[in-house]
Design a protein around this motif. Structure first.
Motif, short mmCIF file in Angstrom:
data_model
loop_
_atom_site.label_atom_id
_atom_site.label_comp_id
_atom_site.label_asym_id
_atom_site.label_seq_id
_atom_site.Cartn_x
_atom_site.Cartn_y
_atom_site.Cartn_z
N VAL A 1 4.00 8.73 -3.21
CA VAL A 1 3.59 8.07 -4.44
C VAL A 1 4.80 8.04 -5.38
CG1 VAL A 1 2.08 8.13 -6.46
CG2 VAL A 1 1.19 8.77 -4.20
N CYS A 2 5.29 6.85 -5.70
CA CYS A 2 6.47 6.73 -6.54
C CYS A 2 6.14 7.13 -7.98
CB CYS A 2 7.03 5.31 -6.49
SG CYS A 2 5.97 4.06 -7.26
N THR A 3 7.16 7.37 -8.76
CA THR A 3 6.97 7.84 -10.13
C THR A 3 6.18 6.83 -10.96
OG1 THR A 3 9.02 9.10 -10.01
CG2 THR A 3 8.14 8.67 -12.21
N ARG A 4 6.47 5.53 -10.78
CA ARG A 4 5.74 4.51 -11.54
C ARG A 4 4.25 4.57 -11.23
NH1 ARG A 4 7.09 -1.42 -9.84
NH2 ARG A 4 5.89 -0.66 -8.06
N ASP A 5 3.90 4.66 -9.94
CA ASP A 5 2.49 4.75 -9.56
C ASP A 5 1.88 6.06 -10.07
OD1 ASP A 5 2.59 2.32 -8.34
OD2 ASP A 5 2.53 3.08 -6.28
N ALA A 6 2.66 7.13 -10.01
CA ALA A 6 2.16 8.43 -10.46
C ALA A 6 1.78 8.38 -11.94
CB ALA A 6 3.20 9.52 -10.22
N ARG A 7 2.59 7.71 -12.74
CA ARG A 7 2.25 7.58 -14.16
C ARG A 7 0.91 6.86 -14.34
NH1 ARG A 7 7.82 5.80 -14.83
NH2 ARG A 7 9.12 7.52 -15.59
N GLU A 8 0.72 5.83 -13.55
CA GLU A 8 -0.53 5.07 -13.65
C GLU A 8 -1.71 5.92 -13.21
OE1 GLU A 8 -1.94 0.48 -13.07
OE2 GLU A 8 -0.04 1.15 -12.19
#
Length: 381
Positions: A266-273
């Motif tokens: 899970v990339c950081t951008r997806d993790a934020r979401e």
């Protein structure tokens, strides 16, 4: 047998098939690396010919739409839901009218969800070779054995249809299938609501109400992301990862990455979401939490009622030569026993006529069951 590899040849096939009374349809597809099924082969059979269509070289398949909509041509399938899903995506419409031999077989005494090979052997006396069923259908060129295997999946459908239709008409059951065939071809069946996906997460019943609300948000996000990227859901985020993240109430990235496997894919951008969605779900008031529909602990025990109902269904299934699971599933009977008959398939159409009304009478005490020797007898009170 025709091998169709150009758009022109496909158009010519469509023109020829327009005069056929039936169109047997099957597909070979792969879904291991995509969200949507990747169509690798389309098999068609008319009254007088069989065609193997290569979708990799034939261009758009919307040329098939007039055939699929032509009400003078009966479209034949066996366990056709996935084939119809693919046709909706590739040709832009669902077929009608249809006849599904697996659905019909259950009304003729075959086992629930009988396999195509078994049905062909029983009704046509032919044993099909199945060694190519799990081959790589995306690889070209196809082997001769693959093409023969693919063709077999439609060659016998018109013969099965003729036999089964005659038997159903003799029993007065042909019309019983109309509602199920309509449901099978309803486009809404293939347009799942992303916000309902949470209910199918593995181990989701471990979550509290607020955590379940968070899981609904994350599962809906995952569904949309998987569709947009055309990759399997688990490649976006796995079921277990969603459930564990919501159980931990992970509202920051460090907490989310504590869940095994999440940081790896899970990339950081997806993790934020994801953490924002978990926070959103957890903050919802109780009246907006989703409900799984599971029986509450204080619901009355219905095991005894279910035992009696199953005995009655088994009797009616035997009397009418119908697979018991087709007449009434365990889930259907649970709904009736818990007072939710309006939600149960057994209380609709031909099922209600055969056994649904009897089940209601049994629960109301208007009929009873007794043994006469080894035979179950239903009698009025």
């Amino acid at each position: 047998m025709l091998y169709i590899s150009t758009h022109k040849a496909l158009e010519e096939l469509v023109q020829h098939a327009a005069s056929s009374s039936v169109l047997a349809i099957d597909t070979e597809f792969m879904r291991e690396k995509t969200y949507f099924p990747k169509l690798c082969l389309l098999q068609l059979a008319t009254d007088d010919e069989v065609a193997i269509v290569d979708p990799f070289t034939c261009g758009k398949l919307d040329v098939l739409a007039p055939l699929l909509r032509d009400e003078a041509i009966v479209k034949l399938f066996h366990a056709g839901s996935q084939d119809i899903e693919i046709l909706l995506r590739e040709a832009g419409c669902t077929p009608w009218p249809v006849f599904d031999t697996q659905i019909a077989a259950a009304l003729l005494g075959q086992s629930h969800q009988v396999g195509f090979g078994s049905l062909v052997h029983t009704m046509c006396g032919v044993r099909l070779k199945k060694r190519d069923s799990y081959t790589d259908w995306s690889k070209r060129p196809l082997a001769d054995s693959q093409i023969r295997y693919a063709a077999d999946d439609v060659i016998y459908l018109p013969q099965l249809y003729a036999i089964m239709r005659a038997q159903l008409e003799e029993k007065g059951r042909l019309g019983w299938l109309d509602a199920e065939f309509r449901e099978l071809t309803d486009p809404a069946r293939y347009e799942a609501d992303p916000r309902e996906r949470y209910a199918r997460l593995k181990r989701v019943n471990q979550l509290s109400g607020a955590q379940l609300a968070a899981a609904r948000e994350v599962a809906a996000w995952r569904e949309v992301a998987a569709r947009k990227r055309n990759i399997p859901r688990k490649w976006v985020m796995g079921d277990e990862e969603i459930v564990e993240a919501c159980k931990r109430e992970a509202t920051d990235i460090d907490e989310l990455f504590m869940v095994r496997g999440v940081k790896q894919h899970v990339c950081t951008r997806d993790a934020r979401e994801v953490v924002a969605l978990i926070a959103k779900g957890l903050s919802l008031p109780a009246e907006e939490w989703p409900h799984m529909g599971n029986p509450q602990h204080n619901e009355p025990n219905v095991d005894t009622a279910l035992d009696l109902m199953q005995a009655l269904v088994r009797l009616r299934a035997k009397e009418n030569g119908i697979a018991m699971q087709t007449l009434a599933s365990h889930g259907d009977l649970c709904q009736v026993a818990r007072g939710h008959a309006e939600r149960s398939e057994v209380m609709r159409g031909w099922r209600r006529e055969l056994v649904g009304d009897d089940l209601t009478a049994l629960l109301d005490g208007r009929v009873s069951l007794r043994l006469d020797g080894n035979e179950l007898v239903v009698e009025g009170v």
